[in-house]
Design a protein around this motif. Structure first.
Motif, mmCIF file in Angstrom:
data_model
loop_
_atom_site.group_PDB
_atom_site.id
_atom_site.type_symbol
_atom_site.label_atom_id
_atom_site.label_comp_id
_atom_site.label_asym_id
_atom_site.label_seq_id
_atom_site.Cartn_x
_atom_site.Cartn_y
_atom_site.Cartn_z
ATOM 1 N N GLY A 164 -16.152 -34.730 -3.353
ATOM 2 C CA GLY A 164 -16.944 -34.331 -4.513
ATOM 3 C C GLY A 164 -17.389 -35.457 -5.409
ATOM 4 O O GLY A 164 -18.007 -35.223 -6.457
ATOM 5 N N PHE A 165 -17.094 -36.694 -5.026
ATOM 6 C CA PHE A 165 -17.518 -37.847 -5.815
ATOM 7 C C PHE A 165 -18.974 -38.205 -5.518
ATOM 8 O O PHE A 165 -19.536 -37.823 -4.491
ATOM 9 N N VAL A 166 -19.553 -38.985 -6.421
ATOM 10 C CA VAL A 166 -20.855 -39.609 -6.186
ATOM 11 C C VAL A 166 -20.641 -41.115 -6.164
ATOM 12 O O VAL A 166 -19.739 -41.637 -6.823
ATOM 13 N N PHE A 167 -21.447 -41.801 -5.385
ATOM 14 C CA PHE A 167 -21.310 -43.256 -5.278
ATOM 15 C C PHE A 167 -21.990 -43.936 -6.457
ATOM 16 O O PHE A 167 -23.116 -43.595 -6.820
ATOM 17 N N ASP A 206 -3.422 -47.635 4.555
ATOM 18 C CA ASP A 206 -2.033 -47.250 4.815
ATOM 19 C C ASP A 206 -1.839 -45.742 4.751
ATOM 20 O O ASP A 206 -0.965 -45.197 5.432
ATOM 21 N N THR A 207 -2.643 -45.065 3.945
ATOM 22 C CA THR A 207 -2.490 -43.614 3.843
ATOM 23 C C THR A 207 -2.806 -42.929 5.169
ATOM 24 O O THR A 207 -2.341 -41.816 5.412
ATOM 25 N N VAL A 208 -3.574 -43.605 6.022
ATOM 26 C CA VAL A 208 -3.934 -43.024 7.318
ATOM 27 C C VAL A 208 -2.713 -42.993 8.231
ATOM 28 O O VAL A 208 -2.299 -41.941 8.721
ATOM 29 N N TRP A 209 -2.121 -44.176 8.459
ATOM 30 C CA TRP A 209 -1.002 -44.204 9.403
ATOM 31 C C TRP A 209 0.266 -43.587 8.822
ATOM 32 O O TRP A 209 1.177 -43.212 9.569
ATOM 33 N N LEU A 210 0.298 -43.399 7.495
ATOM 34 C CA LEU A 210 1.420 -42.692 6.886
ATOM 35 C C LEU A 210 1.264 -41.174 6.988
ATOM 36 O O LEU A 210 2.173 -40.431 6.621
ATOM 37 N N GLY A 211 0.117 -40.729 7.477
ATOM 38 C CA GLY A 211 -0.095 -39.307 7.669
ATOM 39 C C GLY A 211 -0.411 -38.535 6.403
ATOM 40 O O GLY A 211 -0.211 -37.318 6.341
ATOM 41 N N VAL A 212 -0.919 -39.218 5.390
ATOM 42 C CA VAL A 212 -1.263 -38.565 4.128
ATOM 43 C C VAL A 212 -2.487 -37.667 4.325
ATOM 44 O O VAL A 212 -3.431 -38.028 5.043
ATOM 45 N N ASP A 213 -2.472 -36.516 3.684
ATOM 46 C CA ASP A 213 -3.645 -35.642 3.664
ATOM 47 C C ASP A 213 -4.633 -36.257 2.675
ATOM 48 O O ASP A 213 -4.588 -35.996 1.473
ATOM 49 N N ARG A 214 -5.533 -37.079 3.184
ATOM 50 C CA ARG A 214 -6.405 -37.849 2.301
ATOM 51 C C ARG A 214 -7.433 -36.970 1.592
ATOM 52 O O ARG A 214 -7.831 -37.275 0.465
ATOM 53 N N ALA A 215 -7.873 -35.916 2.219
ATOM 54 C CA ALA A 215 -8.790 -35.000 1.547
ATOM 55 C C ALA A 215 -8.123 -34.402 0.305
ATOM 56 O O ALA A 215 -8.729 -34.332 -0.776
ATOM 57 N N ARG A 216 -6.878 -33.998 0.466
ATOM 58 C CA ARG A 216 -6.136 -33.464 -0.679
ATOM 59 C C ARG A 216 -5.909 -34.538 -1.737
ATOM 60 O O ARG A 216 -6.037 -34.284 -2.940
ATOM 61 N N MET A 217 -5.566 -35.734 -1.309
ATOM 62 C CA MET A 217 -5.357 -36.848 -2.237
ATOM 63 C C MET A 217 -6.615 -37.129 -3.048
ATOM 64 O O MET A 217 -6.574 -37.267 -4.284
ATOM 65 N N ALA A 228 -17.417 -41.913 3.366
ATOM 66 C CA ALA A 228 -17.609 -40.518 3.764
ATOM 67 C C ALA A 228 -16.475 -39.640 3.256
ATOM 68 O O ALA A 228 -16.705 -38.516 2.774
ATOM 69 N N GLU A 229 -15.231 -40.124 3.355
ATOM 70 C CA GLU A 229 -14.092 -39.321 2.922
ATOM 71 C C GLU A 229 -14.119 -39.074 1.419
ATOM 72 O O GLU A 229 -13.849 -37.962 0.950
ATOM 73 N N VAL A 230 -14.429 -40.110 0.647
ATOM 74 C CA VAL A 230 -14.437 -39.962 -0.810
ATOM 75 C C VAL A 230 -15.598 -39.077 -1.258
ATOM 76 O O VAL A 230 -15.436 -38.205 -2.118
ATOM 77 N N LEU A 231 -16.753 -39.263 -0.684
ATOM 78 C CA LEU A 231 -17.900 -38.438 -1.053
ATOM 79 C C LEU A 231 -17.657 -36.966 -0.720
ATOM 80 O O LEU A 231 -18.066 -36.074 -1.471
#
Length: 227
Positions: A184-187, A124-135, A178-181
């Motif tokens: 700066g996160f590790v899986f 939902d954050t995609v179609w809501l236009g959220v800056d996911r990298a910032r989130m 890919a977005e979460v990594l």
């Protein structure tokens, strides 16, 4: 296998009937076992909605813990009444209501968190236009070193990227990874407790559209960590 404490939380007699009706599709005991949070834990949730997951987490971190349950303005337009009712319940005493937008989801005091979860709404954050990298960077900043970030969502067909986020309410798992990594996160690990190999992943699994198929979508459960 579900932990005994997770099973006991789910079987608590004071849980709402409306929540129990969702359990078959949401697998709450498996969820709590996967998240592995206990008394005293500091937890954050993105897009708590009316609080189904937030209350489970509140029970899991009690006594002594806290759940910072965030909702953006868009969600509160429809969830305000049931959310307020939820927060008045004794079982929600560990929940701190957070009204903020997703690019900066937590107040300064919500720091050194053990876990942050976004459950079935990352798409939902995609179609809501959220800056996911910032989130995602904000989530990283709110976690303590070694703190974990759980992302659970409806699975789209491979290599579809973001194409189905609004029409089918699904997202490509590899896109989320890919977005979460990249933040700066590790899986850490994944779990199959919400997988459904029989799902063709070509239908809209939003609660309003899924009908009798609600809770039957193929879903991924990913766990990342702050280095």
């Amino acid at each position: 296998m579900e932990s005994p404490r997770a099973i006991a939380i789910v079987q608590a007699t004071d849980r709402l009937d409306a929540d129990r009706k969702l359990d078959a599709g949401r697998h709450p005991a498996e969820l709590l076992t996967f998240l592995a949070v206990g008394p005293g834990a500091r937890v954050g949730e993105l897009v708590a909605g009316a609080g189904y997951t937030a209350e489970l987490l509140a029970r899991a971190v009690s006594p002594g813990g806290v759940v910072y349950a965030e909702n953006p303005r868009f969600i509160l337009e429809t969830a305000e009444a049931p959310w307020r009712e939820r927060l008045a319940r004794p079982a929600a005493s560990a929940i701190i209501r957070v009204d903020r937008e997703l690019e900066s989801p937590f107040p300064p005091e919500a720091s050194n968190l053990d876990l942050v979860i976004v459950n079935l709404v990352y798409h939902d954050t995609v179609w809501l236009g959220v800056d996911r990298a910032r989130m995602n960077r904000a989530v990283l900043a709110a976690l303590k070193p070694g703190g974990r970030y759980a992302v659970i969502d409806h699975s789209a067909r491979p290599r579809t990227g973001l194409a189905d986020v609004k029409t089918l309410h699904r997202i490509d798992e590899n896109t989320v990874r890919a977005e979460v990594l990249s933040a700066g996160f590790v899986f850490l690990k994944e779990s199959s407790f919400l997988r459904n190999p029989a799902d063709p992943r070509d239908w809209n699994d939003s609660p309003a559209a899924a009908g009798e198929r609600r809770g039957q979508s193929d879903r991924f459960a990913l766990l990342f960590a702050k280095p």
